[in-house]
Scaffold this motif. Structure first.
Motif, PDB file in Angstrom:
ATOM      1  N   LEU A 113     -36.730  81.108 -53.178  1.00 53.23           N
ATOM      2  CA  LEU A 113     -37.733  82.301 -53.082  1.00 53.23           C
ATOM      3  C   LEU A 113     -37.532  83.196 -54.366  1.00 53.23           C
ATOM      4  O   LEU A 113     -38.326  83.616 -55.024  1.00 53.23           O
ATOM      5  CB  LEU A 113     -37.263  83.133 -52.029  1.00 53.23           C
TER       6      LEU A 113
ATOM      7  N   LEU B 228     -39.927  84.121 -56.876  1.00 58.71           N
ATOM      8  CA  LEU B 228     -40.763  85.403 -57.080  1.00 58.71           C
ATOM      9  C   LEU B 228     -40.484  85.714 -58.672  1.00 58.71           C
ATOM     10  O   LEU B 228     -41.536  86.436 -59.195  1.00 58.71           O
ATOM     11  CB  LEU B 228     -39.483  86.518 -56.624  1.00 58.71           C
TER      12      LEU B 228
ATOM     13  N   GLY C  38     -43.945  87.001 -60.939  1.00 57.66           N
ATOM     14  CA  GLY C  38     -43.887  88.193 -61.615  1.00 57.66           C
ATOM     15  C   GLY C  38     -44.428  87.826 -63.084  1.00 57.66           C
ATOM     16  O   GLY C  38     -45.214  88.824 -63.900  1.00 57.66           O
TER      17      GLY C  38
ATOM     18  N   LEU D 223     -40.057  87.940 -46.420  1.00 60.58           N
ATOM     19  CA  LEU D 223     -41.291  87.422 -46.788  1.00 60.58           C
ATOM     20  C   LEU D 223     -42.524  87.795 -45.845  1.00 60.58           C
ATOM     21  O   LEU D 223     -42.856  86.724 -45.056  1.00 60.58           O
ATOM     22  CB  LEU D 223     -41.244  85.914 -46.971  1.00 60.58           C
TER      23      LEU D 223
ATOM     24  N   PRO E 123     -47.840  90.777 -55.475  1.00 63.31           N
ATOM     25  CA  PRO E 123     -46.537  89.936 -56.230  1.00 63.31           C
ATOM     26  C   PRO E 123     -46.116  89.093 -55.080  1.00 63.31           C
ATOM     27  O   PRO E 123     -45.782  87.934 -55.165  1.00 63.31           O
ATOM     28  CB  PRO E 123     -45.697  91.100 -56.683  1.00 63.31           C
ATOM     29  N   LEU E 124     -46.248  89.730 -53.620  1.00 60.05           N
ATOM     30  CA  LEU E 124     -45.704  89.021 -52.558  1.00 60.05           C
ATOM     31  C   LEU E 124     -46.563  87.937 -52.389  1.00 60.05           C
ATOM     32  O   LEU E 124     -46.044  86.688 -51.909  1.00 60.05           O
ATOM     33  CB  LEU E 124     -45.585  89.710 -51.144  1.00 60.05           C
TER      34      LEU E 124
ATOM     35  N   ALA F 169     -45.856  85.113 -54.967  1.00 58.85           N
ATOM     36  CA  ALA F 169     -44.615  84.664 -54.664  1.00 58.85           C
ATOM     37  C   ALA F 169     -44.631  83.459 -53.376  1.00 58.85           C
ATOM     38  O   ALA F 169     -44.118  82.501 -53.552  1.00 58.85           O
ATOM     39  CB  ALA F 169     -43.460  85.409 -54.297  1.00 58.85           C
TER      40      ALA F 169
END
Length: 479
Positions: A134, A138, A142, A328, A357-358, A361
């Motif tokens: 994770l 992430l 980014g 998440l 961004p989530l 990711a």
């Protein structure tokens, strides 16, 4: 030591030492703390950040950390008693209650007190979560071009396509255009309920079922109507009767490893559910929360109901949260026909869009080799934990307590208690004995036929803790 545990432990040690310093006095440097406590600089930074968030210290870039001044105690003490009148002033025809009972949901979200073994949780223990994968996902997300820009309101196209493949299976019966990205499964479920049923309407639910569904339905002013389930899933003969008697146009079910009893909807009943709903002119909300929590010894999984539904009867709900991390919060809604536009409108009004961004990711995570390895790891670990828990239950608890179904997926077992058992008293006594368990009553939309407990084997630290948890439950039982 696990990083999260190290941060909490160091923060606790520093918190206990703050009285040595006067307000405004400088604390030891980060380098000194690293050397003294034999932890990483990252752990020190996070521990200091936790204390700063509590208002106990003040950090000044380039200068260090200082003990904060104590609060002045000048906070105004106004009279808020007027709110009792304002919050309860409902009109006689108000269809949606403004008070919401979230107690059953909070019971699975709240961390247990220190020293208490968690057998009532709804998420994987931190040791089972893919934290490194994770973090890497992430970090890569980014750096993606446009990662911090505004995403499409329906969700990123690549992520919608991934969910479409997962939901539709090899036949590709679900298109990316059928999918909306949501902030987790609960958000998707709530949106579907609001889209399909007006306040005051009845909705059919399995009995027992997930308390979060019952809370969301009641918060929307809907009336859950129970349809009993057995080891083969919902009773389809009773489902047809319930549609006729209630006039409902919505049925919510968990066909795969249902919460709390773990049943899988049988092949014969799968077709019956769709046929009965179609004849009633009703939608089926398919809550597919456990597909990525399959155990190592499970056979081939059945396809989703949505994959076998060309007519738009099924609204499919799923997410990555259960199999990855509570934070998440990325899920999906899949639907066909005009209802998709209504779902989209509700999503836009409620939240505009899911954090880009989530979403990025999530894409990085599921597209990496680490994701497949993680799913294999938890499949093996959940099987081991399930067997450990079942063995401990059979060895420690009296014979009248019975697990009638050992699920091959999910993270919990459903324990039938002897008639007359006081669930609330047993749960409270168990907590005093050092183990948190979930009483069965909140899982029933109406009066339960018998007392139960739900025991989770995913939220504990490991098999030894599961054995100790059942031993403490036996102590509570004897008390």
């Amino acid at each position: 030591m696990h990083e999260r545990s190290s941060v909490a432990e160091l923060a606790g040690l520093l918190r206990g030492e703050l009285n040595r310093y006067s307000p405004g006095e400088k604390l030891p440097s980060s380098r000194a703390l690293v050397e003294r406590f034999r932890v990483s600089p990252v752990t020190v930074t996070r521990a200091l950040g936790a204390l700063a968030a509590e208002g106990l210290i003040v950090t000044r870039p380039g200068a260090g950390s200082f003990r904060a001044a104590p609060p002045t105690g000048n906070r105004p003490t106004g009279d808020t008693s007027w709110q009792e009148v304002a919050l309860s002033a409902e009109t006689a025809d108000e269809p949606v209650p403004r008070s919401v009972d979230a107690s059953a949901v909070l019971a699975t979200l709240a961390a247990p007190p220190p020293g208490v073994i968690e057998l009532n949780g709804g998420y994987l223990h931190p040791s089972l979560q893919p934290e490194r994968a994770l973090a890497a996902a992430l970090a890569r997300a980014g750096r993606r071009p446009g990662a911090w820009g505004r995403p499409p309101v329906e969700g990123l196209g690549e992520l919608r396509a991934w969910f479409a493949r997962e939901i539709g299976g090899p036949a590709g019966t679900v298109a990316p255009s059928d999918v909306l990205i949501t902030s987790g499964g609960q958000n998707a479920l709530t949106a579907a309920l609001r889209a399909l049923a007006p306040p005051g309407a009845p909705i059919l639910v399995e009995s027992p079922t997930y308390p979060g569904l019952l809370a969301a339905a009641r918060a929307a002013g809907l009336r859950p109507v129970p349809v009993p389930a057995d080891t083969n899933g919902v009773r389809t003969d009773l489902l047809a009767q319930a549609f006729r008697a209630s006039g409902s146009r919505v049925f919510v079910c968990q066909p795969l490893f249902a919460n709390p009893h773990g049943a899988v909807l049988s092949t014969e009943r799968r077709g019956e559910v769709l046929r009965v709903a179609r004849e009633a002119g009703a939608f089926v909300i398919e809550d597919d929360f456990a597909r990525r929590l399959v155990h190592e010894d499970a056979g081939p999984l059945p396809a989703t109901l949505a994959a076998d539904d060309p007519d738009g009867v099924v609204i499919h709900v799923c997410s990555l949260t259960k199999a990855a991390s509570p934070s998440l919060r990325v899920g999906a809604l899949a639907a066909r026909g005009p209802v998709l536009q209504r779902l989209r409108a509700i999503q836009v009004v409620d939240q505009f869009f899911v954090s880009r961004p989530l979403q990025e990711a999530a894409l990085e995570l599921v597209g990496s080799p680490a994701w497949a390895r993680h799913l294999r790891t938890i499949a093996a670990e959940l099987r081991t934990r399930r067997e450990t828990l079942l063995t401990a239950v059979r060895r420690e608890l009296p014979e009248p307590a019975e697990v009638r179904h050992a699920p091959a997926g999910g993270y919990h077992v459903w324990l039938r208690l002897p008639d007359g058992t006081d669930e609330s008293a047993l749960t409270a006594t168990a907590l005093r004995a050092g183990v948190a368990v979930a009483p069965g009553r909140p899982y029933f939309p109406a009066e339960p036929p018998a007392p139960h407990l739900r025991l989770s084997f995913a939220s504990a630290a490991g098999p030894p803790e599961l054995v100790e948890g059942v031993r403490r439950l036996r102590t509570a039982w004897d008390d």
